[in-house]
Design an enzyme around this catalytic site. Structure first.
Site, PDB file in Angstrom:
ATOM      1  N   GLU A  78      33.640 -20.709  12.992  1.00  0.00           N
ATOM      2  CA  GLU A  78      32.366 -20.930  12.315  1.00  0.00           C
ATOM      3  C   GLU A  78      31.228 -20.558  13.259  1.00  0.00           C
ATOM      4  OE1 GLU A  78      29.209 -21.700  10.210  1.00  0.00           O
ATOM      5  OE2 GLU A  78      31.181 -21.867   9.267  1.00  0.00           O
ATOM      6  N   CYS A 120      32.360 -17.433  -3.813  1.00  0.00           N
ATOM      7  CA  CYS A 120      31.371 -17.938  -4.764  1.00  0.00           C
ATOM      8  C   CYS A 120      30.599 -16.800  -5.415  1.00  0.00           C
ATOM      9  CB  CYS A 120      30.408 -18.901  -4.072  1.00  0.00           C
ATOM     10  SG  CYS A 120      29.481 -18.151  -2.712  1.00  0.00           S
TER      11      CYS A 120
END
Length: 455
Positions: free
Chosen positions: A335, A410
């Site tokens: 991340e 998404c």
């Protein structure tokens, strides 16, 4: 655009919806988008813009409604820009989202043969959002907090939003009242003056607790102690108030500095038997009920036996990595946000998980570093932001030699683009499973299983 001019009023029969939730119609073969119109509607609309290949028209009157049209339960529908599909029957919303994914795979990826499964919807698709992030302003004598109106930066005051958890709605109302009573200066986007810019309410579904973040344009927050006192009196579930300082002139909500004004700065949430602590700016899916559905599907797609080495790229606060850790040999999370990595490490310790490690860095750069070091993984999980994956990341993944990949997306368009690239690198998509994470909006989440077809 033959026979069509600006301000023309035309009669149109709507045959589809685009990715923005606008009705799609044809006028003498020319495409016209009509916000607020639905497939099956016959409408009268006024042309407001014309491009080479399409135009846009505003709905003037509904001559014949679609059989899938319903009366939107929110009085702000059509003014507030948050819900695009509140006037469409929920079963039809799920069909629409499945078709969005199918069209993207066909048109962008050239993969019409990949099965798109029926969308997993919600039994009760309201009051699902655990986070409200709203700009605040003064309109006349009123303090307003809400979403921007369509195609503008005018705030539509959203009291009692039907999609928000009741605690978030209560928090926003309490902030409106307290800010008005204390006459706290509100930020003006045009002049850059004022103090309070955004209010962010985050609710824990599992614990019925609330954290508030007050975003200010500078370090000063007028009468902050009194403000916190009023909020504590009116919100029994309030466990913490954080001031975030954002000095930039842009419209990005958060700045780099946080100050704790009261209580604690972390929200605790439970998901699939695990406990997560979230810092004020940490990303966490806004629909906890559907998040459990999504992550179960991702874990099932990974088909873990307890021995696999899993690489979770774009791991955020470690949710997917930690959900998979119990069935894997080792999970490595990557991340770029250092605060999220600290949250992920803390969450691993909180849950007693010792086979998950987290690295801070750009996904593509870390993947390249791992490949150069000769490291390999059995499964790679991708959960990128809406823009999808960088090309250089997708180029490096085959060097890590995963036999399976799970892509959580998404955005159907960037998903399709990336699946096309991965197909060229020897990875076949077996299926796409859409999940309705955001009912009454145009957004849809998907889980894709891919496997290696050539070495």
């Amino acid at each position: 655009m033959e026979g069509l001019s600006l301000k023309d009023i035309v009669e149109l029969t709507v045959t589809g919806i685009n990715s923005r939730g606008e009705g799609v119609a044809r006028h003498r073969g020319f495409t016209v988008f009509v916000p607020g119109a639905l497939p099956g509607d016959r409408v009268q609309a006024q042309v407001i813009s014309l491009k080479k290949n399409y135009g846009r028209a505003l709905l003037q009157s509904l001559l014949e409604p679609s059989p899938r049209r319903v009366s939107p339960p929110c009085p702000l529908f059509g003014e507030c820009g948050a819900c695009q599909l509140l006037h469409l029957d929920y079963a039809a919303q799920l069909e629409y989202k499945r078709e969005l994914v199918r069209q993207a795979l066909d048109r962008i990826a050239g993969l019409p043969e990949v099965p798109v499964l029926p969308v997993v919807g919600m039994e009760r698709p309201l009051a699902y959002r655990n986070k409200a992030q709203l700009p605040v302003a003064r309109q006349g004598d009123q303090v307003v907090a809400g979403f921007y109106a369509l195609r503008s930066h005018r705030i539509v005051d959203c009291s009692g939003c039907l999609l928000q958890h009741p605690l978030n709605n209560a928090a926003l109302e309490a902030v409106r009242e307290a800010v008005g009573e204390l006459n706290i200066p509100l930020y003006d986007e045009a002049t850059g003056r004022g103090q309070l810019r955004y209010v962010v309410a985050r609710t824990s579904w599992s614990r019925e607790e609330l954290i508030l973040v007050l975003v200010t344009a500078g370090s000063r927050l007028h009468r902050s102690e009194e403000l916190v006192g009023l909020l504590r009196e009116r919100l029994p579930a309030l466990k913490g108030v954080v001031q975030n300082i954002n000095r930039s002139r842009g419209n990005y909500a958060f700045g780099p500095e946080n100050r704790l004004l009261f209580g604690r700065d972390r929200l605790t949430e439970e998901l699939l038997g695990l406990t997560f602590q979230l810092s004020p700016q940490a990303f966490f899916q806004v629909n906890p009920l559907q998040t459990e559905v999504l992550y179960r599907l991702a874990r099932e797609a990974a088909s873990l036996s307890g021995k696999e080495r899993v690489l979770d790229l774009f791991c955020g606060v470690g949710t997917i990595a930690l959900v998979m850790a119990g069935e894997a040999g080792q999970v490595v999370g990557v991340e770029v946000n250092d605060a999220a990595v600290e949250d992920a490490r803390r969450n691993a310790r909180l849950n007693g998980i010792t086979n998950a490690v987290f690295r801070c860095g750009d996904a593509a750069a870390v993947a390249e570093e791992l490949a150069e070091a000769g490291e390999t993984f059995d499964v790679v999980v991708l959960d990128p932001p809406r823009k999808g994956c960088e090309g250089r990341l997708l180029e490096k993944i085959p060097e890590l030699k995963p036999q399976r990949m799970v892509y959580v997306s998404c955005n159907p368009s960037t998903l399709a683009r990336d699946l096309k690239i991965l197909a060229g690198q020897g990875y076949r998509a077996h299926y796409v499973q859409p999940v309705d994470m955001f009912p009454h909006t145009c957004h849809v989440e998907t889980v894709v299983l891919m496997s290696r077809t050539k070495n």
